[in-house]
Design a protein around this motif. Structure first.
Motif, mmCIF file in Angstrom:
data_model
loop_
_atom_site.group_PDB
_atom_site.id
_atom_site.type_symbol
_atom_site.label_atom_id
_atom_site.label_comp_id
_atom_site.label_asym_id
_atom_site.label_seq_id
_atom_site.Cartn_x
_atom_site.Cartn_y
_atom_site.Cartn_z
ATOM 1 N N CYS A 131 -9.314 3.302 -6.595
ATOM 2 C CA CYS A 131 -8.417 2.489 -5.763
ATOM 3 C C CYS A 131 -9.282 1.584 -4.900
ATOM 4 O O CYS A 131 -10.325 1.989 -4.394
ATOM 5 C CB CYS A 131 -7.562 3.405 -4.876
ATOM 6 S SG CYS A 131 -6.758 2.530 -3.513
ATOM 7 N N GLN A 181 -8.632 0.329 -2.028
ATOM 8 C CA GLN A 181 -8.403 0.524 -0.576
ATOM 9 C C GLN A 181 -8.185 -0.832 0.112
ATOM 10 O O GLN A 181 -8.878 -1.203 1.059
ATOM 11 C CB GLN A 181 -9.572 1.279 0.056
ATOM 12 C CG GLN A 181 -10.027 2.499 -0.705
ATOM 13 C CD GLN A 181 -9.000 3.634 -0.779
ATOM 14 O OE1 GLN A 181 -8.042 3.650 -0.013
ATOM 15 N NE2 GLN A 181 -9.192 4.570 -1.686
ATOM 16 N N CYS A 182 -7.189 -1.556 -0.393
ATOM 17 C CA CYS A 182 -6.960 -2.945 0.055
ATOM 18 C C CYS A 182 -6.505 -3.025 1.508
ATOM 19 O O CYS A 182 -5.723 -2.193 1.978
ATOM 20 C CB CYS A 182 -5.888 -3.585 -0.821
ATOM 21 S SG CYS A 182 -6.215 -3.420 -2.578
ATOM 22 N N ALA A 185 -2.694 -4.168 1.219
ATOM 23 C CA ALA A 185 -2.276 -3.377 0.061
ATOM 24 C C ALA A 185 -0.817 -3.602 -0.334
ATOM 25 O O ALA A 185 0.088 -3.428 0.486
ATOM 26 C CB ALA A 185 -2.512 -1.900 0.350
ATOM 27 N N SER A 186 -0.614 -3.963 -1.610
ATOM 28 C CA SER A 186 0.746 -4.170 -2.101
ATOM 29 C C SER A 186 1.489 -2.843 -2.241
ATOM 30 O O SER A 186 2.714 -2.798 -2.161
ATOM 31 C CB SER A 186 0.715 -4.906 -3.443
ATOM 32 O OG SER A 186 -0.130 -4.237 -4.348
ATOM 33 N N CYS A 187 0.737 -1.744 -2.437
ATOM 34 C CA CYS A 187 1.400 -0.435 -2.552
ATOM 35 C C CYS A 187 2.050 -0.054 -1.219
ATOM 36 O O CYS A 187 3.121 0.565 -1.198
ATOM 37 C CB CYS A 187 0.398 0.623 -2.996
ATOM 38 S SG CYS A 187 -1.034 0.775 -1.919
ATOM 39 N N VAL A 224 -6.445 4.026 2.230
ATOM 40 C CA VAL A 224 -5.008 3.943 1.937
ATOM 41 C C VAL A 224 -4.570 5.271 1.311
ATOM 42 O O VAL A 224 -5.124 5.704 0.304
ATOM 43 C CB VAL A 224 -4.705 2.765 0.991
ATOM 44 C CG1 VAL A 224 -3.225 2.735 0.623
ATOM 45 C CG2 VAL A 224 -5.123 1.443 1.642
ATOM 46 N N CYS A 264 0.857 -1.833 -7.762
ATOM 47 C CA CYS A 264 -0.581 -2.109 -7.652
ATOM 48 C C CYS A 264 -1.053 -2.928 -8.849
ATOM 49 O O CYS A 264 -1.030 -2.439 -9.979
ATOM 50 C CB CYS A 264 -1.368 -0.801 -7.604
ATOM 51 S SG CYS A 264 -3.148 -1.101 -7.717
ATOM 52 N N TYR A 316 -4.006 -3.639 -9.654
ATOM 53 C CA TYR A 316 -5.228 -3.051 -10.230
ATOM 54 C C TYR A 316 -4.911 -1.888 -11.169
ATOM 55 O O TYR A 316 -5.809 -1.367 -11.826
ATOM 56 C CB TYR A 316 -6.156 -2.559 -9.108
ATOM 57 C CG TYR A 316 -6.776 -3.676 -8.300
ATOM 58 C CD1 TYR A 316 -7.848 -4.400 -8.805
ATOM 59 C CD2 TYR A 316 -6.292 -4.013 -7.038
ATOM 60 C CE1 TYR A 316 -8.423 -5.428 -8.077
ATOM 61 C CE2 TYR A 316 -6.861 -5.036 -6.304
ATOM 62 C CZ TYR A 316 -7.921 -5.739 -6.820
ATOM 63 O OH TYR A 316 -8.493 -6.757 -6.101
ATOM 64 N N VAL A 371 -4.142 1.300 -10.581
ATOM 65 C CA VAL A 371 -4.907 2.521 -10.268
ATOM 66 C C VAL A 371 -4.015 3.611 -9.688
ATOM 67 O O VAL A 371 -4.513 4.604 -9.173
ATOM 68 C CB VAL A 371 -6.077 2.223 -9.303
ATOM 69 C CG1 VAL A 371 -7.123 1.347 -9.980
ATOM 70 C CG2 VAL A 371 -5.584 1.598 -8.002
ATOM 71 N N ILE A 372 -2.684 3.410 -9.757
ATOM 72 C CA ILE A 372 -1.761 4.454 -9.307
ATOM 73 C C ILE A 372 -1.137 5.100 -10.546
ATOM 74 O O ILE A 372 -0.751 4.404 -11.496
ATOM 75 C CB ILE A 372 -0.661 3.893 -8.389
ATOM 76 C CG1 ILE A 372 -1.278 3.109 -7.221
ATOM 77 C CG2 ILE A 372 0.213 5.027 -7.836
ATOM 78 C CD1 ILE A 372 -0.268 2.528 -6.251
ATOM 79 N N LYS A 429 -3.180 8.537 -6.530
ATOM 80 C CA LYS A 429 -4.357 7.674 -6.741
ATOM 81 C C LYS A 429 -5.550 8.243 -5.983
ATOM 82 O O LYS A 429 -5.426 9.245 -5.266
ATOM 83 C CB LYS A 429 -4.058 6.252 -6.247
ATOM 84 C CG LYS A 429 -3.900 6.187 -4.742
ATOM 85 C CD LYS A 429 -3.902 4.779 -4.237
ATOM 86 C CE LYS A 429 -3.986 4.738 -2.722
ATOM 87 N NZ LYS A 429 -5.263 5.155 -2.185
ATOM 88 N N LEU A 474 -5.612 -9.241 -2.143
ATOM 89 C CA LEU A 474 -5.297 -7.981 -1.461
ATOM 90 C C LEU A 474 -6.440 -7.518 -0.552
ATOM 91 O O LEU A 474 -6.322 -6.488 0.104
ATOM 92 C CB LEU A 474 -4.961 -6.879 -2.477
ATOM 93 C CG LEU A 474 -3.763 -7.149 -3.382
ATOM 94 C CD1 LEU A 474 -3.464 -5.939 -4.254
ATOM 95 C CD2 LEU A 474 -2.527 -7.501 -2.574
HETATM 96 S S1 SF4 Z 1 -3.302 1.365 -4.914
HETATM 97 FE FE1 SF4 Z 1 -3.746 -0.730 -5.557
HETATM 98 S S2 SF4 Z 1 -2.792 -2.047 -3.992
HETATM 99 FE FE2 SF4 Z 1 -2.869 0.039 -3.135
HETATM 100 S S3 SF4 Z 1 -4.773 0.027 -1.963
HETATM 101 FE FE3 SF4 Z 1 -5.255 0.849 -4.025
HETATM 102 S S4 SF4 Z 1 -5.918 -0.932 -5.234
HETATM 103 FE FE4 SF4 Z 1 -4.915 -1.708 -3.365
#
Ligand code: SF4
Ligand code: SF4
Length: 273
Positions: A64, A66-67, A70-72, A89, A106, A108, A110-111, A122, A178
């Motif tokens: 992840c 760790q934006c 973060a869109s999540c 995050v 996300c 990326y 990664v979830i 994640k 992000l």
């Molecule tokens: S899950 Fe995706 S959007 Fe959320 S912090 Fe991690 S990389 Fe960023």
């Protein structure tokens, strides 16, 4: 986290350390246990480049990001995904139950969805260990080549800050906007390669032949190696280049190429004059 792709050998130690930490282990408030299959909290994205016989394989470790934007977090309800004061995050394993839409929030990717527990999951940057006083997460601790480095970006004296300031770091997919907390060096780029053969010495390796790469931004000079091979690595995509091969007593050759893909110019014959 700082990731040096050029040091990653694809040994999967980081991936396995993550599995060892989370499979079958619940950390209340941080994460529910990770299923033994289907989740890649530390994913090694394999990037194969070039064409035979000039082929390269790189591994891009991808946790992840760790934006900061973060869109999540934006897509979650009830504050189930939040950013801690240290930048990590977290998806709350209780509050996020049933919120499958967080998985696709996300870009990326990664979830992961835990079907058995009904919860999105994640990488947590091993926050439960850091809160116990660990200096780095399991994947970083286990990496045998030092490809993963962890630290405090806000501390200018930390090893991480020094690495960041001494090298040209990049982030994955800046177009997502992000603002990730994970940065990279050595991300795979384009390369141009070839092999020079001297027409009057076809059975000898043409070592030390001058090869020049010209682009609109400048010029790089190189020489063929012991095998008569040359290579220019780390080039931008979709750019125009001219490759010039020159050797005293031989007719020069010149090739115009565009780096839409990696380029192998193959065997290049220099005829004597
Ligand atoms: S899950 Fe995706 S959007 Fe959320 S912090 Fe991690 S990389 Fe960023
Ligand atoms: S930081 Fe921890 S949770 Fe994240 S990939 Fe590494 S071992 Fe897994």
């Amino acid at each position: 986290m700082f990731i040096d792709v050029s040091k990653c050998t694809g040994c999967y130690s980081c991936f396995l350390a993550c599995k060892d930490e989370y499979c079958g282990n619940d950390y209340p408030g941080y994460s529910a246990s990770q299923p033994s299959t289907g989740h890649y909290w530390m994913r090694l994205v394999e990037k194969e480049r070039g064409t035979y016989p000039k082929v390269k394989l790189d591994y891009v470790p991808t946790p992840c990001m760790q934006c900061r934007e973060a869109s999540c977090i934006k897509s979650s309800k009830n504050g189930s995904v939040y950013r801690r004061s240290d930048g990590i995050v977290i998806i709350d394993p209780e509050k996020a139950k049933g919120q499958k839409e967080i998985v696709s929030s996300c870009p990326y990717r990664v979830i992961y969805w835990n079907e058995e527990k009904g919860v999105p999951q994640k990488c947590t940057f091993c926050a439960h260990l850091l809160d116990e006083g660990w200096k780095e997460p399991r994947c970083v601790e286990t990496c045998p080549t030092g490809a993963l480095v962890f630290g405090d970006m806000n501390d200018p004296e930390s090893g991480l800050s020094k690495l960041r300031s001494s090298q040209d770091v990049e982030i994955l997919h800046p177009e997502y906007e992000l603002n990730p907390g994970v940065c990279y060096v050595g991300l795979p780029k384009r390369f141009i390669a070839g092999e020079v053969i001297l027409g009057n010495q076809p059975d000898e390796c043409a070592e030390g032949i001058s090869v020049t790469l010209v682009s609109e931004t400048g010029m790089q000079n190189g020489k063929t190696d012991h095998y008569g091979d040359f290579e220019f690595e780390g080039l931008e995509s979709n750019k125009d280049f001219v490759v010039k091969i020159e050797h005293e007593g031989y007719s020069p050759r010149e090739f115009s190429v565009k780096t839409r893909t990696d380029i192998n110019l193959g065997e290049i014959l220099l005829e004597s004059v």
